[in-house]
Design a protein around this motif. Sequence first.
Motif, PDB file in Angstrom:
ATOM      1  N   ARG A 179      -2.320  40.359 -54.137  1.00 15.51           N
ATOM      2  CA  ARG A 179      -3.185  39.804 -55.160  1.00 15.51           C
ATOM      3  C   ARG A 179      -4.654  40.132 -54.876  1.00 15.51           C
ATOM      4  O   ARG A 179      -5.395  40.514 -55.761  1.00 15.51           O
ATOM      5  CB  ARG A 179      -2.966  38.287 -55.264  1.00 15.51           C
ATOM      6  N   VAL A 180      -5.052  39.990 -53.607  1.00 13.90           N
ATOM      7  CA  VAL A 180      -6.461  40.258 -53.290  1.00 13.90           C
ATOM      8  C   VAL A 180      -6.777  41.754 -53.407  1.00 13.90           C
ATOM      9  O   VAL A 180      -7.916  42.143 -53.632  1.00 13.90           O
ATOM     10  CB  VAL A 180      -6.829  39.685 -51.903  1.00 13.90           C
ATOM     11  N   THR A 203      -5.561  35.195 -44.434  1.00 12.02           N
ATOM     12  CA  THR A 203      -6.974  34.838 -44.597  1.00 12.02           C
ATOM     13  C   THR A 203      -7.873  35.941 -44.040  1.00 12.02           C
ATOM     14  O   THR A 203      -8.913  36.275 -44.631  1.00 12.02           O
ATOM     15  CB  THR A 203      -7.264  33.505 -43.889  1.00 12.02           C
ATOM     16  N   GLN A 238     -13.058  40.742 -49.102  1.00 14.14           N
ATOM     17  CA  GLN A 238     -14.170  40.129 -49.848  1.00 14.14           C
ATOM     18  C   GLN A 238     -15.523  40.480 -49.233  1.00 14.14           C
ATOM     19  O   GLN A 238     -16.518  40.594 -49.953  1.00 14.14           O
ATOM     20  CB  GLN A 238     -13.961  38.607 -49.930  1.00 14.14           C
ATOM     21  N   GLU A 239     -15.561  40.706 -47.934  1.00 13.59           N
ATOM     22  CA  GLU A 239     -16.817  41.141 -47.308  1.00 13.59           C
ATOM     23  C   GLU A 239     -17.228  42.519 -47.822  1.00 13.59           C
ATOM     24  O   GLU A 239     -18.398  42.759 -48.124  1.00 13.59           O
ATOM     25  CB  GLU A 239     -16.676  41.162 -45.784  1.00 13.59           C
ATOM     26  N   GLY A 255       2.145  34.446 -60.120  1.00 12.06           N
ATOM     27  CA  GLY A 255       1.833  34.890 -58.760  1.00 12.06           C
ATOM     28  C   GLY A 255       2.759  34.327 -57.698  1.00 12.06           C
ATOM     29  O   GLY A 255       2.480  34.429 -56.511  1.00 12.06           O
ATOM     30  N   VAL A 304      -7.989  38.708 -46.613  1.00 13.15           N
ATOM     31  CA  VAL A 304      -8.793  38.326 -47.774  1.00 13.15           C
ATOM     32  C   VAL A 304     -10.286  38.380 -47.411  1.00 13.15           C
ATOM     33  O   VAL A 304     -11.107  38.920 -48.146  1.00 13.15           O
ATOM     34  CB  VAL A 304      -8.391  36.916 -48.267  1.00 13.15           C
ATOM     35  N   ARG A 305     -10.622  37.856 -46.228  1.00 11.14           N
ATOM     36  CA  ARG A 305     -12.017  37.854 -45.782  1.00 11.14           C
ATOM     37  C   ARG A 305     -12.547  39.291 -45.648  1.00 11.14           C
ATOM     38  O   ARG A 305     -13.632  39.618 -46.124  1.00 11.14           O
ATOM     39  CB  ARG A 305     -12.118  37.135 -44.435  1.00 11.14           C
TER      40      ARG A 305
END
Lengths: 348, 225
Positions: A174-175, A224, A231-232, A42, A227-228
């Motif tokens: 990646r996310v 961030t 993920q939410e 990665g 990603v947040r």
Amino acid sequence: MTEPLIIGIESSCDETGVAFVRGNTLLGDVVASSVEQHARFGGVVPEVASRAHLEELIPTIRRACEESGHRLADVDAVAVTSGPGLAGALMVGVASAKALAWALDKPLYGVNHLAAHVCADVLDHGPLPEPTVALLVSGGHTNLLLVRDIASDVVELGSTIDDAAGEAFDKVARVLGLPYPGGPHIERAAAEGDATAIRFPRGLTSRKDLERHRFDFSFSGLKTAVVRWVQERERAGEPVPVADVAASFTEAVADVLTRKAIDACREYGVGDLQIGGGVTANARLRALAQERCDAAGVSLRVPRVRLCTDNGAMVAALGSQLVQRGLAPSSLDLPADSSMPVSQVKAD
Amino acid sequence: MLLLALDTATSAVTVALHDGDQVVAEESLVDARRHAETLTPMIASVVAGARHRPADLTAVTVGVGPGPFTGLRVGLATAVTLGLALDIPVYGVCTLDALAHAVALRPGSPAKFVVATDARRKEVYWAHYRTNDGFPQRVSGMPQVSRPADLSDEIRALPAAGRGPLLYPDCFASALQPLDVPAGALAAYAVEQLRTGGELLPVQPLYLRQPDATPSAGPKSVLPR
Ligand SMILES: [Zn+2]
């Protein structure tokens, strides 16, 4: 009289590059990349990169000779990236360049990798306008430079205070479940997306930040935030609109980069902007840069994509500038300097 | 014949020139952090000091380790580039074998001994040797990397050359000189192997360890639990 023939060697990160340049003309340019070996990690693993440099060194020099139609004995000067970069990786190229310079009895020029990025474009578009503002964006660096003289007067106006722009692409990929390296995959996904769908933050653009960090960048908060956001959705059991996320993320990066670059041109009264580094391959970044340069009356120079990523051509191009301007060569005991400041174009 | 020998796999940067009969020049500097800076200037000094020019060289021999990776690669990158630029052959020698040869060249050297060099991370690179007509032979197969305390009693009972016994005095019965490889012994070893048709190695680093890296896991959650 023909101009001197320069060989350039690059090994600061994950590309082993060797090229020949005469004047501003590129004669052969070979790059061996270890990017695939880093994919499952990665990100670039320094030891993996250093091993690959040693393996690829001689085959790459040989192929560059074949491509250029020159023998090593024809070389008039040797240029090598002496920093900044990964210490162990740099040392492979530096050791090789020294051996070459000594064996051929030719001058050695240890050059700055970032200044070399700025120089790549002379191979596509001729002599560099001076002064110029340069924006360099890759997986390893994000810098805004004021170049008054490429051989001797390069000033860093700002740089990233956390992640490099290219790293943010890798982490967001990646996310989103996209492969490494993230840049091309994000770009492909973004093509189908709506760049205005999600308003992601623009780092260091608030009034308060502009006082201290007017020309600096920050991509950690953006990463961030992405990603947040993703993920939410996942936690809520909702589908993730990958294309919209990719497009909106790209827009946030391109917006900040170009906005600050144009601001630097205005602040210093410079009419030329040059962009380089691997992230320059991103079409949206190039398009937005062009749009904003046109609006600001700044002329934009972008080398072809192959010359934006790391290669020996840019190193040879800078070496050629140093030779043309009559600068003294570096000493044979020059170190590999992993944190070489951009104000130092050439090692002593 | 004019053979250039160099090694950067121990704490020393070391360079020698051998004319086929003897070592005609040699220089060493113990500075484990400055291999990249000092090697080529030292080569230049050794060759010029012997009143030769780069084009006079007929072969290069290089210690291929095992040794700390970054320094090791400086020697190998230098050697293979010289070979290409001067169009001369490059021969690899196991660094521990060259160090063993340095032991064997000394008067009164033991018939059986160990070479143990610093592998960092509390480990040593080592091999076990027996001398045969003054020439060292590895009796333990390929060099290995081990924690010194994990070596067998048989190995620990032997006198040991290299920095291993200096770093881990409790793990070795006695210490032998030299601590680092001298390029003169490396050159003499290569010349002897060339003369007798003995084995020389391909010019590839003996790392003996995989790179430290773990495949990436998925992204960590940034949400509150
Ligand atoms: Zn770069």
